[in-house]
Design a protein around this motif. Structure first.
Motif, short mmCIF file in Angstrom:
data_model
loop_
_atom_site.label_atom_id
_atom_site.label_comp_id
_atom_site.label_asym_id
_atom_site.label_seq_id
_atom_site.Cartn_x
_atom_site.Cartn_y
_atom_site.Cartn_z
N LYS A 1 0.82 -1.21 0.07
CA LYS A 1 0.14 -0.19 -0.07
C LYS A 1 0.88 1.26 -0.17
O LYS A 1 0.52 2.27 -0.51
N ALA A 2 2.11 1.23 0.77
CA ALA A 2 3.11 2.42 0.58
C ALA A 2 4.03 2.36 -0.60
O ALA A 2 4.78 3.27 -0.59
N GLN A 3 3.91 1.64 -1.71
CA GLN A 3 4.53 1.59 -2.81
C GLN A 3 5.76 0.93 -2.45
O GLN A 3 6.81 1.45 -3.50
N ASN A 4 6.15 0.44 -1.35
CA ASN A 4 7.52 0.01 -1.23
C ASN A 4 7.39 -1.59 -2.00
O ASN A 4 7.14 -2.49 -0.98
N LEU A 5 7.69 -1.71 -3.20
CA LEU A 5 7.19 -2.84 -3.80
C LEU A 5 8.36 -3.66 -3.72
O LEU A 5 8.29 -5.09 -3.64
N SER A 6 9.54 -3.60 -3.47
CA SER A 6 10.66 -4.46 -3.50
C SER A 6 10.66 -5.03 -2.18
O SER A 6 10.77 -6.31 -1.89
N THR A 7 10.34 -4.35 -0.98
CA THR A 7 10.24 -4.89 0.35
C THR A 7 9.06 -5.85 0.35
O THR A 7 9.03 -7.10 0.89
N ALA A 8 7.93 -5.38 -0.11
CA ALA A 8 6.66 -6.32 -0.41
C ALA A 8 6.90 -7.38 -1.03
O ALA A 8 6.52 -8.78 -0.75
N ALA A 9 7.84 -7.70 -2.09
CA ALA A 9 8.14 -8.85 -2.72
C ALA A 9 8.75 -9.73 -1.87
O ALA A 9 8.70 -10.94 -2.11
N THR A 10 9.67 -9.15 -0.81
CA THR A 10 10.36 -10.09 -0.04
C THR A 10 9.40 -10.75 0.69
O THR A 10 9.90 -12.07 1.08
N PHE A 11 8.47 -9.99 1.30
CA PHE A 11 7.61 -10.82 2.45
C PHE A 11 6.85 -11.88 1.50
O PHE A 11 6.61 -12.74 1.86
N ALA A 12 6.38 -11.19 0.27
CA ALA A 12 5.54 -12.46 -0.63
C ALA A 12 6.33 -13.92 -0.85
O ALA A 12 6.07 -14.83 -0.69
N ARG A 13 7.88 -13.60 -0.95
CA ARG A 13 8.50 -14.60 -1.42
C ARG A 13 8.68 -15.60 -0.11
O ARG A 13 8.52 -16.89 -0.14
N ARG A 14 8.86 -15.05 1.02
CA ARG A 14 8.97 -15.73 2.44
C ARG A 14 7.62 -16.49 2.78
O ARG A 14 7.67 -17.49 3.29
N LEU A 15 6.57 -15.67 2.28
CA LEU A 15 5.13 -16.36 2.59
C LEU A 15 5.12 -17.67 1.78
O LEU A 15 4.42 -18.55 2.36
N LEU A 16 5.68 -17.58 0.33
CA LEU A 16 5.25 -18.64 -0.38
C LEU A 16 6.14 -19.93 0.01
O LEU A 16 5.83 -21.01 -0.21
N GLU A 17 7.40 -19.50 0.82
CA GLU A 17 8.21 -20.41 1.25
C GLU A 17 7.64 -21.28 2.32
O GLU A 17 8.27 -22.30 2.51
N THR A 18 6.69 -20.77 2.90
CA THR A 18 5.93 -21.55 4.16
C THR A 18 4.76 -22.47 3.64
O THR A 18 4.20 -23.00 4.46
N ASN A 19 4.63 -22.49 2.28
CA ASN A 19 3.62 -23.35 1.72
C ASN A 19 2.33 -23.21 2.29
O ASN A 19 1.71 -23.83 3.14
N PRO A 20 1.73 -21.90 2.18
CA PRO A 20 0.44 -21.42 2.94
C PRO A 20 -0.62 -22.40 2.46
O PRO A 20 -0.69 -22.81 1.19
N THR A 21 -1.46 -22.62 3.27
CA THR A 21 -2.53 -23.77 3.02
C THR A 21 -3.71 -22.81 2.54
O THR A 21 -4.67 -23.59 1.91
N ALA A 22 -4.03 -21.89 2.89
CA ALA A 22 -5.01 -20.93 2.68
C ALA A 22 -4.89 -20.39 1.16
O ALA A 22 -3.80 -19.87 0.70
N GLU A 23 -5.88 -20.93 0.22
CA GLU A 23 -5.59 -20.29 -1.31
C GLU A 23 -5.50 -18.97 -1.36
O GLU A 23 -4.56 -18.52 -2.11
#
Length: 1215
Positions: free
Chosen positions: A1104-1126
């Motif tokens: 939301k704050a347009q910090n896209l690079s930082t947001a992307a790191t969190f997205a990658r870390r989230l995918l690495e945890t294999n989220p169960t919720a679609e």
């Protein structure tokens, strides 16, 4: 120079010693006059009335007066007892330099800058003579100590001697009329009272001081030409004898010493110089660093001097006055007037033995300092400070007794201390090499021993042993084995005194005495404000010592007291029974008889020799408040009871020792309300109902008396109390008493008489007295109150007492040695208050004095009683039988054997804490302070307020409470952990605890659940509760200990993370900080579902704050945890897709995910690997170094950076 006292103040211009008291007056440049006690080192008084500097001050020889003169041209005469100025003498026209009282006549001489000397009569308060002749400032003027002369010194470079014989003749009224006529003519035609006898010229500059010799016709003067001159005079002339040169600036004051053949001078060159008056040579000079010296004063009686300087004054002595002595068996060897002498105590004979060599040098303090004697070889070692410390060895010839005139050549050597350590061996301390040489009688070295620490003096400590004094300790050194046998920390020891059996030693310092045993194990320390001078052991093992002013004693337990006051300092040499043999400063032996009763009594009491104590009480005059206070303090009030004649003190002591009979005796003699009340309280505590009743009777305390009869079940006397209340017209008392008895008819009657008809009607109706109720209803008419409907009435009747009447049962125990033997008459236990139990009511209550008898005369009441009694007995016609009087049975005859009170066991709570280091067990026992200390030591906890309720819970939970019968308190019973019926009843288990590990696991699950649901405040509360409870958990196995430690880490991470998230939600208007806190939250070690939620949250905030690079790191870390919720996976992929097109951040954050870090628990900033940090000793959270010493914000319990030994929660951790 031995400094005795020093002050810091404004510049001192005048000084004067008091002839009898240990006082000195100092007049200051600031206008204040100070009165000091130089022995105690205290300021006694200050006098502040002069305007400007006070240059002269002087004590009167016999009156409580002193005189002062200042720059305000005023001479003031003061009374130090009244603390005020008596009057002021005016006449001088300039500064007054000196003032002095005449030793015999009521005169004061004053010298002034107005070039005159005035003589004043302080009784008539007038000036009786003015001495003119000097033509510059007169710097000083003083009377001759014996003759009618005055000496004065002036800046006109002269010293003048004035004859005031005519003034004396004029003052002493002439008997002859012709003389009186000539006297009148002299006055009328201007005769002169004082004439100049001599003018002494010889100084090249102004003369600052001149003074007479106390006995010889000599004058000494000091001047600005830096010289000290000695002048001699006879009846016709005066002439200069010699000049003493050495000062490098103006000489300000110069005096002859009162007791020694020396001259003392001081100067603005910051030095005091000592000169030999006969040889006229300089002996010594004492220099001060920064202070010019202005004034000197010599004590008229004792060997003391004082000097005033720019910043205060010093009182000092030039030489030690303690004679060197040594006691050997029945003999005292001592040095007097350069002779070795021996005094034999048994025959009290003093003999001169041999002369001792005079010191070669001229300087002071070269005389013998210590003496050591070898009885078998008849050899004497004399040590002195000559040449930096030396000794001389003399062999006393066997036949020399009585002659002692031949000087024998002594064997000499240098050394700090020398003393005999064996029959023919002596030890010498060599300070430079810090070793002891052992020598034989030929003065040859036999062996050398290096000492274990830097030693500055050695003392005797038994054959072959030395007591070595270092700066802050003494050590016991064995010369044979060269080992240290004992050491004791104590300040600079000056003298060492061993007991006769060498079992005890007293170490004397300037202001303290340390008593120790032969191995230097400390027994007691005694502190004195006045200097300690000497001491010796008496036959009882009591240490007797002297200070400057007293002979005192010190018991083995450290108690001390005064035996006798001394006029002059004495040095104790030996004690025989009640005779103390002392040496005075003149080397005379003085036997002093003392009264040792007080300290022997205290010693017997301390050693539990009660037979001696009793005989002393019977035979001696021991008394006084101090002795009573001592006995009370030591827990013997029953002994103090036998010393005291004053009834009030006896009463207090009897109450304190629980001796109710003695207290009753004293209370009868004092007969005051307050004392009867206190006796009643103590008797009630002891359960002595008879005395309680008697005490309440004497104070006429009817309400207490009625209640006392109620609880003791004495209903007969209660019914009498109703009648007494009626006679005294005490309606409330009557009503209460009838309530206590349960007499309903009486209550109705009282209410009716008091005019409360409705209440009387209700009472009668409720209790079924229908006749009375109908009569009252008729009187009330329409105002009859109605009884409440549907309520069931219950009868109000007092319960039967548990114990009916009589005293509490008492155990038979053997009387203490004092009570049994010292009572003048051994009485029966009941005899003292027999009077109380069978007291005649008519007498005890003085009912005859009662006023306002509304219900008829008192005699009617008593007659009715008698009639009732007669009616009761009138039915049976029985004759009286003459039976022998019945002997009252006492408790003593009822029991054949004496009961021994069982010793109480140790409370369970005390057993729990005895060996336990677990804080929870201390809290369970109620020892909160030790529990807190343990937690502070183990976990660094400083804030205990969150733990307060847990402490209470754990304490209450480990006890159960049982009710006994109604009047006894509740009994608490300790509940033990893991108790079983098969366990031994004598073995106590640890306390049962209300907190356990499974409870914490349940709380953790509740916290997880609340976190998942987003109820962060609720979750934080659960996690903090876990952190608070863990210090009070006890587990059984090592595995469980590891689980508890793991739980702390888990909970700490959640607390930190939730605190950051709650903080983020508060920051609405700071998007940068919001993103940083969300990012840091993802680095707390959370459970995977919670980590996914934290990552999702941070990703959303940054996107939301347009910090896209930082947001992307969190997205990658989230995918690495294999989220169960679609939806989580879908959102992460979408953000990653958008960010890959534009990998930029709109705002720079204080966040680098590549560099490992921990988050500061207080400031919420990252602490990257390699940066300095501090940790919480309990929860191990990390913080920036600036938080050192603050309270941990995560656990809110421990102090950051403090030392702690670690969590202790299981008995398995304690070996």
């Amino acid at each position: 120079m031995l400094t005795k006292f020093e002050t810091k103040s404004n510049r001192v211009k005048g000084l004067s010693f008091h002839s009898k008291r240990p006082w000195i007056l100092a007049s200051l440049h600031s206008g204040v006059i100070q009165l000091w006690d130089y022995r105690m080192g205290t300021l006694v008084d200050r006098f502040d009335e002069h305007d400007g500097p006070v240059r002269g001050v002087h004590f009167h020889k016999s009156q409580p007066l002193f005189v002062s003169g200042g720059d305000d041209y005023k001479i003031k005469v003061w009374n130090y007892k009244l603390h005020r100025c008596l009057f002021t003498l005016l006449g001088h026209l300039d500064y007054i330099r000196t003032v002095q009282f005449h030793h015999e006549y009521p005169w004061i001489v004053s010298a002034s800058d107005d070039q005159t000397i005035r003589i004043w009569n302080w009784q008539s308060r007038t000036c009786i003579s003015v001495l003119t002749g000097h033509n510059h400032y007169v710097m000083c003027a003083s009377f001759h100590p014996k003759e009618d002369l005055i000496v004065s010194a002036s800046l006109d470079q002269t010293v003048r001697v004035w004859d005031i014989g005519a003034l004396r003749k004029k003052t002493v009224s002439p008997a002859d009329d012709i003389l009186r006529l000539s006297q009148m003519n002299t006055d009328f035609f201007g005769g002169v009272d004082a004439v100049v006898k001599y003018v002494l010229e010889g100084h090249d500059r102004g003369v600052n001081w001149a003074s007479f010799h106390p006995t010889l016709p000599l004058i000494v003067s000091g001047a600005d030409d830096r010289q000290v001159k000695i002048w001699r005079m006879n009846d016709t002339k005066a002439w200069e004898v010699d000049t003493l040169r050495g000062h490098t600036n103006n000489v300000s004051c110069v005096l002859f010493h009162a007791r020694q053949d020396i001259i003392v001078s001081n100067s603005e060159d910051k030095s005091i110089r000592i000169w030999d008056a006969t040889k006229r040579t300089s002996l010594q000079a004492f220099r001060r660093e920064h202070d010019r010296l202005w004034i000197l004063s010599v004590h008229p009686e004792i060997n003391l001097l004082a000097a005033g300087h720019d910043n205060g004054m010093i009182v000092f002595k030039l030489e030690r006055e303690r004679p060197a002595f040594s006691v050997s068996g029945d003999s005292l060897f001592y040095v007097k007037d350069r002779f070795l002498r021996v005094y034999e105590y048994s025959i009290q004979k003093d003999t001169q033995l041999i002369p001792i060599r005079r010191p070669g040098s001229n300087s002071l303090n070269q005389g013998p300092r210590t003496l050591s004697y070898s009885p078998t070889e008849n050899a004497v070692l004399v040590c002195s400070d000559m040449d930096g410390g030396s000794y001389e060895l003399y062999i006393v010839p066997k036949d020399s007794h009585g002659r002692g005139d031949t000087v024998q050549e002594a064997k000499r050597g240098s050394g700090g201390s020398a003393l005999f350590v064996a029959r023919n061996r002596f030890a010498v301390l060599e300070r430079s090499s810090n070793q002891v040489s052992v020598k034989n009688l030929k003065n040859e070295i036999v062996k050398k021993s290096i000492l274990p620490l830097a030693v500055d003096a050695i003392f005797y400590a038994g054959t072959g042993n030395l007591l070595c004094r270092a700066e802050d300790r003494v050590v016991l050194f064995d010369l044979q084995q060269r080992i240290v046998l004992g050491d004791l920390q104590t300040s600079s020891v000056r003298y060492v005194v061993w007991s006769q059996d060498m079992e005890s030693v007293a170490l004397l310092s300037k202001h303290s005495i340390v008593i120790a045993d032969k191995k230097l194990a400390h027994r007691c320390t005694l502190r004195e404000t006045i200097r300690v001078k000497s001491g010796a052991w008496d036959d009882n093992g009591v240490f007797i010592y002297t200070t400057l002013t007293h002979i005192k004693y010190c018991l083995p337990n450290g108690d001390s007291g005064i035996i006798k006051t001394l006029d002059l300092p004495m040095y104790i040499t030996k004690i025989y029974g009640s005779t103390i043999f002392c040496l005075d400063r003149d080397g005379k032996i003085r036997p002093i008889i003392i009264n040792s009763t007080e300290y022997v009594f205290k010693l017997s009491l301390q050693r539990k020799r009660y037979d001696q104590v009793m005989s002393m009480i019977r035979n001696s005059e021991l008394c006084g408040q101090a002795m009573i206070a001592y006995l009370q303090q030591k827990g013997f009030p029953q002994v103090a009871l036998y010393f005291v004649k004053d009834e009030r003190t006896r009463f207090n002591l009897a109450l304190e020792s629980g001796n109710i009979e003695k207290a009753l005796e004293s209370a009868k003699k004092i007969d005051e309300k307050d004392h009867w009340y206190r006796l009643g309280v103590e008797a009630l505590r002891q359960g002595n109902a008879g005395i309680v009743e008697y005490a309440y009777q004497r104070t006429k305390n009817f309400s207490r008396l009625s209640f006392h009869y109620l609880i003791t079940g004495n209903l007969d006397k209660l019914s009498k109390m109703v009648k007494i209340a009626e006679v005294k017209n005490d309606v409330m008392g009557q009503f209460h008493d009838s309530l206590y008895i349960g007499d309903v008819g009486e209550r109705v009657k009282i209410l009716e008489n008091a005019g409360h008809l409705p209440l009387a009607y209700l009472t009668a109706s409720a209790h079924g007295l229908h006749d009375t109720a109908e009569r009252l209803a008729a009187e009330l008419g329409e105002n009859v109150p109605s009884l409440p409907q549907g309520r069931k009435a219950s009868l109000l009747i007092p319960p039967s007492p548990v114990l009916c009447a009589g005293d509490w049962p008492l155990l038979m125990i053997s009387k203490g040695i004092f009570e049994g033997s010292l009572d003048e008459t051994v009485r029966d236990a009941h005899e003292d208050y027999e009077e109380a139990a069978v007291a005649d009511w008519g007498e005890a209550l003085d009912i005859g004095e009662v006023e306002n008898l509304q219900n008829g005369d008192i005699s009617m009441v008593l007659e009715e009683e008698n009639m009732e009694e007669e009616n009761e007995e009138g039915g049976w016609d029985l004759e009286d039988l003459d039976l022998p009087p019945e002997t009252p049975k006492t408790a003593a005859t009822a029991r054949s054997s004496v009961f021994v009170t069982p010793t109480p066991g140790m409370p369970v709570s005390q057993i729990w804490v005895q060996k336990s280091s677990l804080a929870a067990e201390h809290a369970a026992a109620g020892n909160f302070d030790t529990a807190m200390r343990l937690l502070s030591r183990q976990l660094g906890i400083r804030n205990f307020s969150p733990l307060k309720s847990l402490f209470h819970d754990i304490h209450m939970g480990s006890h159960t409470y049982l009710r006994a019968f109604s009047s006894a308190p509740v009994i608490s019973v300790a509940v033990e952990r893991g108790w079983s019926e098969s366990a031994s009843p004598n073995v106590r288990g640890p306390p049962a605890l209300v907190f356990n590990f499974s409870q914490l696991e349940n709380k953790l699950k509740v916290g997880y659940k609340a976190t998942t649901a987003g109820k962060f405040s609720e979750a934080l509360g659960q996690f903090l509760a876990i952190l608070c409870t863990i210090p009070l958990i006890v587990v059984e196995t090592r595995r469980e200990v590891d689980e508890v430690k793991e739980l702390i880490i888990i909970v700490k991470e959640y607390v930190l993370g939730l605190q950051m998230e709650l903080k983020r939600r508060e920051l609405k208007d700071n998007p940068v900080r919001q993103q940083e806190l969300a990012a840091y939250f993802t680095h707390c070690k959370l459970q995977t579902p919670h980590l996914r939620l934290a990552l999702l949250n941070a990703m959303t905030v940054c996107y939301k704050a347009q910090n896209l690079s930082t947001a992307a790191t969190f997205a990658r870390r989230l995918l690495e945890t294999n989220p169960t919720a679609e939806n989580q996976e879908k959102l992460a992929r979408q953000i990653l897709h958008v960010a890959e097109k534009n990998m930029k951040d709109a705002i720079d954050l204080n966040y680098d995910f590549r560099n490992p870090f921990v988050v500061c628990g207080a400031t919420y900033v990252p602490i990257y690997r390699g940066q300095k940090d501090i940790t919480c000793p309990y929860c191990s959270s990390h913080f920036v170094p600036s938080q050192q010493g603050q309270l941990c914000t995560v656990c809110n319990l421990a102090e950051l950076g403090s030392d702690a030994s670690g969590l202790l929660c299981s008995p398995t951790q304690i070996r």
